[in-house]
Design an enzyme around this catalytic site. Structure first.
Site, mmCIF file in Angstrom:
data_model
loop_
_atom_site.group_PDB
_atom_site.id
_atom_site.type_symbol
_atom_site.label_atom_id
_atom_site.label_comp_id
_atom_site.label_asym_id
_atom_site.label_seq_id
_atom_site.Cartn_x
_atom_site.Cartn_y
_atom_site.Cartn_z
ATOM 1 N N CYS A 35 0.618 -1.073 -0.822
ATOM 2 C CA CYS A 35 -0.091 -0.327 0.479
ATOM 3 C C CYS A 35 1.203 1.404 -0.181
ATOM 4 O O CYS A 35 1.255 1.513 0.991
ATOM 5 C CB CYS A 35 -0.835 -0.189 0.940
ATOM 6 S SG CYS A 35 -1.759 1.846 0.741
ATOM 7 N N LYS A 62 -11.213 -8.042 5.507
ATOM 8 C CA LYS A 62 -10.822 -6.940 6.492
ATOM 9 C C LYS A 62 -11.342 -7.463 7.815
ATOM 10 O O LYS A 62 -12.079 -7.574 7.927
ATOM 11 C CB LYS A 62 -11.240 -5.371 5.969
ATOM 12 C CG LYS A 62 -10.324 -5.396 4.664
ATOM 13 C CD LYS A 62 -11.533 -3.894 4.295
ATOM 14 C CE LYS A 62 -10.400 -3.070 3.092
ATOM 15 N NZ LYS A 62 -11.374 -1.718 2.829
ATOM 16 N N VAL A 75 -5.784 1.867 5.413
ATOM 17 C CA VAL A 75 -4.757 1.573 5.828
ATOM 18 C C VAL A 75 -3.583 3.393 5.288
ATOM 19 O O VAL A 75 -3.544 3.228 4.284
ATOM 20 C CB VAL A 75 -3.802 0.095 5.538
ATOM 21 C CG1 VAL A 75 -4.213 -0.448 6.709
ATOM 22 C CG2 VAL A 75 -3.117 -0.721 5.118
ATOM 23 N N GLU A 89 -5.243 7.816 7.614
ATOM 24 C CA GLU A 89 -5.293 9.239 6.703
ATOM 25 C C GLU A 89 -4.222 8.518 7.119
ATOM 26 O O GLU A 89 -3.282 9.870 7.916
ATOM 27 C CB GLU A 89 -6.298 10.232 6.758
ATOM 28 C CG GLU A 89 -7.952 9.933 6.731
ATOM 29 C CD GLU A 89 -7.835 9.290 4.800
ATOM 30 O OE1 GLU A 89 -6.945 9.339 4.030
ATOM 31 O OE2 GLU A 89 -9.127 8.714 5.047
ATOM 32 N N SER A 90 -3.025 8.236 5.330
ATOM 33 C CA SER A 90 -1.838 8.311 5.773
ATOM 34 C C SER A 90 -0.488 10.367 5.855
ATOM 35 O O SER A 90 -0.220 10.504 6.622
ATOM 36 C CB SER A 90 -1.381 8.439 4.331
ATOM 37 O OG SER A 90 -1.616 9.377 3.120
#
Length: 241
Positions: A35, A62, A75, A89-90
């Site tokens: 990811c 999941k 993720v 949230e990255s």
């Protein structure tokens, strides 16, 4: 490919019990091996040398407890503290990690305008990445070759304008947060050339020299080397998606 399958089979999936946080002083990140958004958070953790544990999950099946922590089922998710605080949230996770550990290597300047402008660039740059999923769904890659070239040209122009003569977008000798936030996309774009059967190195040198130089600079960074996957492994992961 068998090695990849074995790794993915170990990812937590629906019905698997929640792995208890035995050490609540240790930050935990929920991730998935290929990811790009999870990789953003992993890059920050590595760059700042933040001790953590990684829990890889199955994004196709999941586990219920992932959805409890992030209703979007995506993720990265980080969990930390005695009271099990959660963030996802990255870009939010990356900002938090940089600010919550000020004694570690700082990845951003303090000027609010520069930071906001960096965020604009990150968001704009990330839109170039949709082409990868389009290519993976296309049976005949020749049908999307013009789209691939357009994506590389956009990236080349954006990097040339933003980077100038600097080695990194940070303007220093080390990558900063902006560099690490776009690296997963820089890293994966070359898959388009690999999948289309072109000589990747020749194409990058001749057609997108700024991208090529910037990519090589980041590949020499110890943090990127620690976190990134090889092109072959990335290709195998995406084939399985």
């Amino acid at each position: 490919m068998p090695g990849i399958l074995e790794k993915l089979e170990k990812n937590y999936k629906k019905g698997d019990p929640f792995p208890d946080r035995k050490n609540t002083d240790l930050l935990r990140i929920y991730s998935y091996q290929s990811c790009p958004f999870a990789e953003r958070a992993l890059l920050v953790l590595a760059a700042k040398d933040i001790e953590h544990e990684t829990i890889n999950v199955n994004l196709k099946d999941k586990p219920e407890w992932l959805l409890e922590r992030n209703p979007l089922g995506l993720v990265p998710v980080i969990e930390f503290g005695d009271d099990n605080k959660v963030l996802y949230e990255s870009l939010i996770v990356a900002d938090y990690l940089d600010e919550a550990f000020p004694d570690k290597r700082p990845l951003q300047v303090k000027d609010p305008y520069i930071r906001a402008n960096d965020r604009v660039f990150i968001e704009t740059f990330g839109r170039n990445f949709g082409i990868l999923y389009k290519v993976l769904k296309e049976e005949n890659i020749d049908n999307v070759w013009d789209d691939i070239k357009e994506a590389f040209n956009k990236v080349e122009q954006q990097l040339a304008k933003r980077k100038g003569d600097n080695k990194f977008l940070s303007g220093t000798d080390l990558p900063g947060l902006t560099d690490y936030m776009i690296w997963p996309f820089i890293e994966r774009l070359t898959l388009l050339l690999d999948l289309s059967g072109h000589n990747t190195t020749d194409y990058l040198i001749k057609e997108v020299p700024t991208y090529h130089e910037y990519r090589q600079n980041l590949l020499s960074d110890p943090t990127v080397q620690k976190v990134s996957l090889s092109s072959k492994l990335l290709s195998n992961y995406y084939i399985l998606l």
